[in-house]
Motif scaffolding. Sequence first.
Motif, PDB file in Angstrom:
ATOM      1  N   ARG A  74      37.787  39.096  16.818  1.00  0.00           N
ATOM      2  CA  ARG A  74      36.760  39.410  15.799  1.00  0.00           C
ATOM      3  C   ARG A  74      37.286  39.124  14.407  1.00  0.00           C
ATOM      4  NH1 ARG A  74      35.938  43.852  19.240  1.00  0.00           N
ATOM      5  NH2 ARG A  74      37.198  45.183  17.880  1.00  0.00           N
ATOM      6  N   ARG A  75      38.537  39.464  14.166  1.00  0.00           N
ATOM      7  CA  ARG A  75      39.137  39.233  12.847  1.00  0.00           C
ATOM      8  C   ARG A  75      39.210  37.747  12.535  1.00  0.00           C
ATOM      9  NH1 ARG A  75      44.506  38.843  10.594  1.00  0.00           N
ATOM     10  NH2 ARG A  75      44.589  39.867   8.537  1.00  0.00           N
ATOM     11  N   ALA A  93      40.455  41.685  21.690  1.00  0.00           N
ATOM     12  CA  ALA A  93      39.080  41.598  21.177  1.00  0.00           C
ATOM     13  C   ALA A  93      39.062  41.772  19.667  1.00  0.00           C
ATOM     14  CB  ALA A  93      38.216  42.655  21.856  1.00  0.00           C
ATOM     15  N   ALA A  94      39.846  42.734  19.161  1.00  0.00           N
ATOM     16  CA  ALA A  94      39.873  42.980  17.711  1.00  0.00           C
ATOM     17  C   ALA A  94      40.444  41.775  16.971  1.00  0.00           C
ATOM     18  CB  ALA A  94      40.703  44.232  17.417  1.00  0.00           C
ATOM     19  N   GLY A 148      37.050  35.717  13.546  1.00  0.00           N
ATOM     20  CA  GLY A 148      35.690  35.206  13.482  1.00  0.00           C
ATOM     21  C   GLY A 148      35.257  34.441  14.703  1.00  0.00           C
ATOM     22  N   ARG A 149      35.830  34.846  15.891  1.00  0.00           N
ATOM     23  CA  ARG A 149      35.509  34.114  17.118  1.00  0.00           C
ATOM     24  C   ARG A 149      34.683  34.944  18.074  1.00  0.00           C
ATOM     25  NH1 ARG A 149      41.116  32.821  17.095  1.00  0.00           N
ATOM     26  NH2 ARG A 149      41.388  34.139  18.930  1.00  0.00           N
ATOM     27  N   GLY A 150      33.991  35.943  17.583  1.00  0.00           N
ATOM     28  CA  GLY A 150      33.179  36.727  18.500  1.00  0.00           C
ATOM     29  C   GLY A 150      33.982  37.787  19.204  1.00  0.00           C
ATOM     30  N   PRO A 151      33.556  38.207  20.369  1.00  0.00           N
ATOM     31  CA  PRO A 151      34.178  39.345  21.039  1.00  0.00           C
ATOM     32  C   PRO A 151      35.576  39.074  21.552  1.00  0.00           C
ATOM     33  CG  PRO A 151      32.552  38.329  22.482  1.00  0.00           C
ATOM     34  CD  PRO A 151      32.407  37.685  21.137  1.00  0.00           C
ATOM     35  N   GLY A 152      35.983  37.821  21.712  1.00  0.00           N
ATOM     36  CA  GLY A 152      37.346  37.528  22.134  1.00  0.00           C
ATOM     37  C   GLY A 152      37.530  37.594  23.620  1.00  0.00           C
TER      38      GLY A 152
END
Length: 956
Positions: A941-942, A937-938, A944-948
Amino acid sequence: MPHSAPHGCLGRAPQLERIDRLLERAAAGHGQALFVHGEPGIGKTALVTEAARRAGRLGMQVLTGAAEEIERCLPFSAVSGCLGVDAASADPRRVRVAHILSGEGRLGAAGASAGPSWVDFATVEAFLGLVDELCAAGPVLMVLDDLHWADTASLLILRRLQRVMAQLPLMLIGAYRTVPRVAALGELRAGSDGVRPAELSLGPLEPSAVTALVTDLVGAPPGTALAARVAEAAGNPLYITELITALDRESALTVRAGAAEVSGFTAPASLADALVHRLSFLSADARHLLRVAAVLGSRFAVSLLAKVLGRGVGDVLAPVMEAVEAGVLTGAGEQLAFRHDLIRRVLHDAQPRSVRVTVHQEAGRALAEAGAPVERIAEHLLNSGTAGGAWMVAWTARSAAPLTARAPQLAVDLLGRSVALAGPDDPLAGPLRLHLTVALMCAGRSREAEEHARQALARGTEPALEPALHWILAQSLFLRGRPDLAAQAAETARAAPAVPPAEATRLHAFASVCLVSMGRADEAEAIAERLRGPDADGGDAAATAFALQTLAIVRLLGFRYEQALELLREALRIVPESPQSCHRLALQLSLANCHLERDRTGAAHAELAAGRRLAEQRGGFFLPWYHLSEALLLFRTGRWDDADAEIQAGREPGEHFGMSRALRGLAALIALHQGRGPEAAGHLAAARAGTGTETIAPFYAHLTLRAEALDHEVRGATEQAFAVLAGALDAAEGGPGGRPALLSFLAVDVVRLALACGETATARQATDRIEAIARTSGAPHHRADALRCRGLLAGRPELLLEAAQRYEEAIRPLAMAQSSCEAAELLARAGRPDRARDLLRQAVDRYQQLGAAWDIRRDEARLRAVGIRRGHHGEPQVGAGWDSLTATQLTVASYVAQGLSNPEIAARMFVSRRTTQTHVSHILARLGLSSRVELAAAYARRQGRGPGRSGTRRSP
């Protein structure tokens, strides 16, 4: 009377609530182990069965199994049953593990010890890799009942899983009895690496729960008399259930005025008595069938039971169904199982030993006729005493090889008994003794194997068996670090009349390998040169390959790297490409190390990548040797975090195969340079206490010596640091390559420290010697070392700068930065502060990339003493967060985010599964995360794709 199915989890609501929370966390990616323990009949099995049902409702993969008493000597039996490892499986992943478990293509055998270890690490890796792959497909629950019977290899797997369980969508539930205590279970409960499992201690049911259970069983709450009788069961749900069942069978229960009462019946005095009472209502035929089944084990096939009874399957169906309907037996897949192991135990213990022995003997014969796996047959034969001696001896002689591969300790026990039964005049006595010697070797009992081989040779054995015994003796001595005795054994064997000429030639060539390991390079070279030619002693290919290996080592120790490389390539062309070839793998790893010394890092990495999978499959000392070689490559080229990962991956097998000191020494070097003193101290303490008897280990002695010296230097004890290295060089003549080989690794440190201690003559001698080595080897790092030593000795900064350039060409960033700072100090003293400051800044940039905090402090202090400061320091290296991750770690993180398992990531990156696992642990620590799901998930996010994504992928 009204009667509903017993509810085994009545009164266990708090425990189930806790299990629900743990299951939900595991499904979300935060796994944990849970151990359920209590007295027999207290409800452990019912609780874990309900946990499995609830996990299935959450969409988890549920894998269940139970350990069996009869399989305690069978390595991995409990965990393989739970994971469904079977050669007949439709899942190729499980088939692959079954293949490794069978012992094919592996050094040693499943369950083989190495010193204090229990099992072969190649097999352990196969099981752990399978769990990784299963977890990548979705959350997993593993349930293992009756852990008190589990084999030690399975318990080792569970301990290893505990270390990384928090990162995975994996929950492990194990259940066991508290009495008798099993030491290995205590270690499992204690956890490892600071990770402790959860525990549930099941005690007696509360009175209200007892009332609810009786009400559920009877259909009405207990009255005063029944409540008093039930109280004698002390809150044990199985005892209560059996008691109520017995009362019902005796028609001693009545329901009046809404309450159940009892009259005219003497209750069973114990749980065992209650179980016997249940059996008393069965027919004589059913009871006889159950007594035989109890000897076969907790689970059994109806066909096997019929065979042992000497009846057809159709003839036993009626009593079998009677036992099922009575609640004594229950279905277990394609087999039947006792509803509770206590029932089996009562039946088993009630029979005379002579009867049990006969049943085991018949079971062994029946399984053999059915073509069952050898280990299943051996379990029964081992329990059959001396019954059927002649048949057992013959079967053991035929089946010794595959049995040794699968379960070496079981093979040792059965072979030992068979040797005693056969007697000295039996024609099978010789082959049995040979097989016993091999089994002892595979079980890690090398000294006993050597003694057996010596005794067999001394007593006189069949000529056809003698060469094999000689080989076992020689190779065992070599592998446990006694090349002197191995060479002696090989030469003795060579002269034996029963040893054919071709075998004698191979033994002679093997002796040359032993001699070079002892530092007797000239003698080894002379033997190898005689054997190298195609016409020498018949031109045996194996002997030629050994000779080429010896010559390559001699050339390597003599710094003639190009010749060594060509000799190793020639040997590899001779040795067949077979997964079973230990010799080929040894040559391949030697070739990688030779490339490394020649500063051909790309070629070294390619050879290591090619040998990785074979090293993992073969196990033994090849596994830590591979990891050490990879770690050295990464350390020298400045990828220290990656080197640390390889060191950690190799440490556990290294401790059991004599590579511990080298691995710990390299770990200490990295920690000292990075300013992690306490960690380095721990590594050095472990290195001093660790073993180094493996024949390969002396070639890496320089690592621990450099770490010991640096430790003194870090603490300001320069003279002690110099004494460590000088003393080692004085004592090095007897080792591989002698003093020159060791000096090739230590020369720069010896010169630096000697000059600091006023030992100019020593510094001059070391400089002269490394210059001679550089002329011979042509290796860029040797040329750089020679320039650096001469520059330090003569005080010439231009030589140090040329050395720095050579180090950069060799991809040795640490030495490059150190040489630059040494040049900067001389330039500052010569009145060139600007140039000195530029060099310091460049060096510090390199140090920061390495995380070499101590080197920065040392060199800045040294330059400040001559008036040089680098000015604005810039941002310090980040120790946490995404910016702290190496390129390798970022790649691993991206693969985790894609839902790949550790084995899949390892295959893509050409590293081991253990190395990948270490990278994941480091990434999580630096990012402050606790699971792969959080990492996925992190990462998303890094990017830029949302929660993953969840970090796992569902099976199609």
